[in-house]
Design a protein around this motif. Structure first.
Motif, PDB file in Angstrom:
ATOM      1  N   ARG A  56       1.006   3.498  -8.941  1.00 62.16           N
ATOM      2  CA  ARG A  56      -0.059   2.682  -9.552  1.00 62.16           C
ATOM      3  C   ARG A  56      -1.076   2.247  -8.494  1.00 62.16           C
ATOM      4  O   ARG A  56      -2.281   2.328  -8.715  1.00 62.16           O
ATOM      5  N   ASP A  57      -0.585   1.794  -7.335  1.00 68.27           N
ATOM      6  CA  ASP A  57      -1.497   1.344  -6.279  1.00 68.27           C
ATOM      7  C   ASP A  57      -2.310   2.500  -5.695  1.00 68.27           C
ATOM      8  O   ASP A  57      -3.482   2.332  -5.340  1.00 68.27           O
ATOM      9  N   VAL A  58      -1.693   3.670  -5.585  1.00 70.24           N
ATOM     10  CA  VAL A  58      -2.437   4.851  -5.117  1.00 70.24           C
ATOM     11  C   VAL A  58      -3.588   5.147  -6.074  1.00 70.24           C
ATOM     12  O   VAL A  58      -4.727   5.380  -5.657  1.00 70.24           O
ATOM     13  N   LEU A  59      -3.304   5.124  -7.370  1.00 66.24           N
ATOM     14  CA  LEU A  59      -4.358   5.395  -8.362  1.00 66.24           C
ATOM     15  C   LEU A  59      -5.427   4.315  -8.344  1.00 66.24           C
ATOM     16  O   LEU A  59      -6.621   4.614  -8.492  1.00 66.24           O
ATOM     17  N   LYS A  60      -5.043   3.068  -8.141  1.00 64.06           N
ATOM     18  CA  LYS A  60      -6.040   1.993  -8.046  1.00 64.06           C
ATOM     19  C   LYS A  60      -6.963   2.231  -6.855  1.00 64.06           C
ATOM     20  O   LYS A  60      -8.187   2.145  -6.978  1.00 64.06           O
ATOM     21  N   LEU A  61      -6.377   2.514  -5.685  1.00 66.72           N
ATOM     22  CA  LEU A  61      -7.191   2.764  -4.498  1.00 66.72           C
ATOM     23  C   LEU A  61      -8.102   3.975  -4.683  1.00 66.72           C
ATOM     24  O   LEU A  61      -9.280   3.937  -4.320  1.00 66.72           O
ATOM     25  N   ASN A  82      -5.173  -2.491   0.759  1.00 63.12           N
ATOM     26  CA  ASN A  82      -4.880  -3.058  -0.556  1.00 63.12           C
ATOM     27  C   ASN A  82      -5.943  -2.636  -1.553  1.00 63.12           C
ATOM     28  O   ASN A  82      -7.127  -2.616  -1.204  1.00 63.12           O
ATOM     29  N   PRO A  83      -5.556  -2.356  -2.792  1.00 62.90           N
ATOM     30  CA  PRO A  83      -6.578  -2.208  -3.830  1.00 62.90           C
ATOM     31  C   PRO A  83      -7.311  -3.545  -3.948  1.00 62.90           C
ATOM     32  O   PRO A  83      -6.700  -4.610  -3.791  1.00 62.90           O
ATOM     33  N   THR A  84      -8.607  -3.503  -4.184  1.00 61.82           N
ATOM     34  CA  THR A  84      -9.382  -4.742  -4.213  1.00 61.82           C
ATOM     35  C   THR A  84      -9.742  -5.197  -5.617  1.00 61.82           C
ATOM     36  O   THR A  84     -10.117  -6.344  -5.803  1.00 61.82           O
ATOM     37  N   LYS A  85      -9.639  -4.299  -6.590  1.00 61.17           N
ATOM     38  CA  LYS A  85     -10.051  -4.637  -7.949  1.00 61.17           C
ATOM     39  C   LYS A  85      -8.879  -4.507  -8.917  1.00 61.17           C
ATOM     40  O   LYS A  85      -8.099  -3.568  -8.812  1.00 61.17           O
ATOM     41  N   PRO A  86      -8.791  -5.426  -9.878  1.00 63.47           N
ATOM     42  CA  PRO A  86      -7.778  -5.239 -10.918  1.00 63.47           C
ATOM     43  C   PRO A  86      -8.144  -4.034 -11.782  1.00 63.47           C
ATOM     44  O   PRO A  86      -9.316  -3.664 -11.876  1.00 63.47           O
ATOM     45  N   VAL A  99      -6.370   9.290   5.686  1.00 61.01           N
ATOM     46  CA  VAL A  99      -5.219   9.094   4.808  1.00 61.01           C
ATOM     47  C   VAL A  99      -4.991   7.586   4.705  1.00 61.01           C
ATOM     48  O   VAL A  99      -4.786   6.908   5.702  1.00 61.01           O
ATOM     49  N   VAL A 100      -5.037   7.104   3.475  1.00 58.86           N
ATOM     50  CA  VAL A 100      -4.821   5.688   3.196  1.00 58.86           C
ATOM     51  C   VAL A 100      -3.572   5.567   2.345  1.00 58.86           C
ATOM     52  O   VAL A 100      -3.295   6.427   1.503  1.00 58.86           O
ATOM     53  N   VAL A 101      -2.803   4.509   2.576  1.00 60.76           N
ATOM     54  CA  VAL A 101      -1.669   4.182   1.717  1.00 60.76           C
ATOM     55  C   VAL A 101      -1.789   2.717   1.318  1.00 60.76           C
ATOM     56  O   VAL A 101      -2.265   1.899   2.109  1.00 60.76           O
ATOM     57  N   PRO A 102      -1.367   2.392   0.094  1.00 62.23           N
ATOM     58  CA  PRO A 102      -1.318   0.978  -0.279  1.00 62.23           C
ATOM     59  C   PRO A 102      -0.111   0.328   0.401  1.00 62.23           C
ATOM     60  O   PRO A 102       0.835   1.021   0.796  1.00 62.23           O
ATOM     61  N   PRO A 103      -0.099  -0.998   0.546  1.00 66.92           N
ATOM     62  CA  PRO A 103       1.022  -1.682   1.202  1.00 66.92           C
ATOM     63  C   PRO A 103       2.374  -1.414   0.549  1.00 66.92           C
ATOM     64  O   PRO A 103       3.409  -1.496   1.224  1.00 66.92           O
ATOM     65  N   SER A 104       2.396  -1.070  -0.730  1.00 66.06           N
ATOM     66  CA  SER A 104       3.668  -0.785  -1.394  1.00 66.06           C
ATOM     67  C   SER A 104       4.351   0.454  -0.815  1.00 66.06           C
ATOM     68  O   SER A 104       5.581   0.566  -0.849  1.00 66.06           O
ATOM     69  N   VAL A 105       3.601   1.382  -0.250  1.00 67.45           N
ATOM     70  CA  VAL A 105       4.190   2.607   0.314  1.00 67.45           C
ATOM     71  C   VAL A 105       4.999   2.306   1.579  1.00 67.45           C
ATOM     72  O   VAL A 105       6.163   2.717   1.668  1.00 67.45           O
ATOM     73  N   PRO A 106       4.463   1.585   2.569  1.00 65.51           N
ATOM     74  CA  PRO A 106       5.309   1.252   3.724  1.00 65.51           C
ATOM     75  C   PRO A 106       6.543   0.432   3.339  1.00 65.51           C
ATOM     76  O   PRO A 106       7.602   0.590   3.941  1.00 65.51           O
TER      77      PRO A 106
END
Length: 168
Positions: free
Chosen positions: A81-86, A63-67, A30-37
């Protein structure tokens, strides 16, 4: 088992109904982007009952790595948005999202997505919980938006349609 990227609402609602322990049983990671915490900490500061991410040893913050021009342009919350990017960076990864628009966009991007209700149905199918209906009722008491039609559909998927007295 699958890898998952998880948004705040999934963690919030599963925590509040006592089912957060299901996630590591249903996933490889389970991964979360930094925006979730950040969202969770902001909610905790406002008195909302939310999990302490740092105590969930099975959650990894990445963190997502690509724009992603398309996702940067759509109207979604930062977490969605960050979840979808990851998820888009790791084909086959499932996005755990409750937001309807975010799940629609995931579908458009061929990213598998599932929400809290779908996770509860899967947990029952895997024998991790005995019934979905009590958790559905708990979610509705918490203010989780679920129409009568959706409730009936979820209970049918869980094999509990005959138990539901709240269907339309």
């Amino acid at each position: 088992m699958r890898d998952a990227v998880c948004d705040t609402s999934i963690l919030q609602y599963l925590h509040q109904i006592g089912c957060l322990h299901l996630l590591p049983s249903m996933t490889r990671s389970v991964v979360v982007p930094p925006s979730v915490p950040v969202e969770i900490e902001n909610g905790r500061l406002q008195g909302v009952d939310l999990p302490e991410i740092e105590k969930l040893h099975w959650v990894q913050v990445m963190n997502p790595t690509k724009p992603h021009r398309f996702l940067d342009a759509v109207k979604l919350g930062r977490g969605e948005r960050d979840v979808l990017k990851l998820a888009s960076e790791s084909p086959g990864t499932v996005a755990f999202l409750d937001d309807r628009t975010a799940r629609r966009i995931a579908n458009e991007l061929s990213i598998p997505a599932i929400g809290t209700l779908g996770l509860l149905v899967e947990a029952k199918q895997l024998g991790l919980i005995d019934a979905v209906e009590p958790y559905l009722s708990d979610l509705q008491r918490l203010g989780f938006r679920c129409s009568g039609q959706t409730r009936a559909m979820v209970l049918r998927a869980a094999g509990e349609a005959a138990l539901d007295s709240n269907t339309l």
